[in-house]
Design an enzyme around this catalytic site. Structure first.
Site, short mmCIF file in Angstrom:
data_model
loop_
_atom_site.label_atom_id
_atom_site.label_comp_id
_atom_site.label_asym_id
_atom_site.label_seq_id
_atom_site.Cartn_x
_atom_site.Cartn_y
_atom_site.Cartn_z
N ASP A 1 -58.20 -85.30 -57.06
CA ASP A 1 -59.43 -85.94 -56.62
C ASP A 1 -59.25 -87.45 -56.48
OD1 ASP A 1 -62.63 -86.09 -56.70
OD2 ASP A 1 -61.88 -87.47 -58.23
N GLU B 1 -57.90 -80.07 -53.90
CA GLU B 1 -57.61 -81.21 -54.76
C GLU B 1 -56.49 -80.90 -55.75
OE1 GLU B 1 -61.92 -83.51 -54.76
OE2 GLU B 1 -61.50 -82.12 -56.37
#
Lengths: 230, 230
Positions: B52, B124
């Site tokens: 992320d 992610e």
């Protein structure tokens, strides 16, 4: 550009900017730009956008490696504690950035120089300018000097519960089995008190009490941490 | 580990993992771990935490450089559009990641393989594993292949208003003066219609109408963009 800032950056962090305009922009608040439209200068908001993301990856990378046993939810909580406004504004003050930011008169008179949100943005915009001027490694070096020692010293781990913190401390240098044992339950059902002992690799390292097993475990972990840190 | 994934990564993105365990972890959903406790494997959530932040800095850096005239608020809006769940889950599907994620039976039966939140996390976590295995540059190369061409093609700039978008398009290759001129106002006060023309370096490039000057300007910018992109 205040010569004091250039001197402090060099002396305290061994940072010398190639492009002094970037550093100047980082310290220029929008209120100053609004009051000096004739100068055609830019405020620090775009740099803040960039610096925010630089900080996020560097703190994330550090926490990921430093806390190999921490689950995602707790990593996220720890990261939030480090990058939140309150924390970053304190870092900005420690670096004396508040002395050097250029503000408009209105902002100055309303106490902007001490406002947490403004100082937080300033810290991020400085980081963004450093990243642009000298790259990822230089920005990381600055963060390593200013933020990581505080994380390592436990300034933010109060965000973690005691059991998690104990686990992190004990397992830092390898696997350690941690066991919580219920050793007593006393009192009537509605006022019951639980006693718990916590063991590391079979050795008693703490004991605690509480109105539920969970609370007693947290208490035992907190006592163990006190002893470990004493 | 599905050999198909290894093949696809190599053929489509020239990615070969050094540590195949990292890749495997990236594709292991917590529901799979819960149903296979005897295997002592880890789920992908910590990698997602890291990925992320990797995505955030890489997209931020790209937007910062690509849109030198965009103010911070609009950069932030654009970044949010790119990294939001809906977008990342589509990228995950385009990479065929949905084919390879390991799920528990319950998750599989309830349609987890097509759930946007799960696919977003998967994208992610893959990025986090790639970053750990091969560093920042390799993760960036992947993002450059998968995400940036779509940004450059304007897939996300619909998030921007027409005037901003026109400015970005025109000023991409240097400074261009953009001027909006009010050329007519007709109708009674409560039903007034404004006509605006937009000029680039003095040349008429679009005309629009609206119930306010602002709306007419947006309309003129939209018309100019249509012509430019035709």
């Amino acid at each position: 550009m205040d010569i004091g800032l250039i001197k402090e950056l060099k002396e305290n962090y061994q940072i010398v900017f190639h492009d002094i305009n970037l550093l100047e922009q980082a310290f220029t608040h929008s209120s100053y730009v609004n009051e000096h439209r004739n100068l055609q200068i830019s405020d620090n908001e775009r740099l803040e956008f960039l610096g925010d993301a630089v900080l996020e990856i560097q703190v994330s990378d550090y926490l990921f490696r430093q806390y190999p046993n921490l689950p995602e939810g707790k990593l996220t909580r720890l990261r939030s504690a480090i990058v939140r406004e309150d924390s970053l504004s304190k870092f900005a003050k420690e670096c004396h950035f508040d002395k050097y930011v250029l503000l408009g008169k209105g902002e100055e008179n309303s106490g902007g120089r001490n406002r947490a949100s403004l100082l937080c943005d300033l810290f991020e915009s400085f980081l963004g300018s450093l990243y642009l001027d000298q790259g990822y490694g230089a920005a990381l070096k600055f963060i390593e000097a200013v933020i990581f020692p505080k994380v390592a010293a436990g300034d933010f781990t109060r965000e973690l519960d005691h059991k998690t913190k104990l686990q992190e401390v004990l397992q830092k240098n390898g696997d350690v089995s941690i066991e919580y044992r219920l050793v007593a339950e006393v009192g009537p059902a509605h006022e019951r008190i639980f006693s718990i002992e916590v063991y590391a690799n079979g050795n008693l390292i703490g004991a605690g009490e509480g109105k539920s097993k969970k609370l007693a475990e947290q208490d035992a972990a907190a006592k163990a941490l006190q002893d470990l840190e004493a």
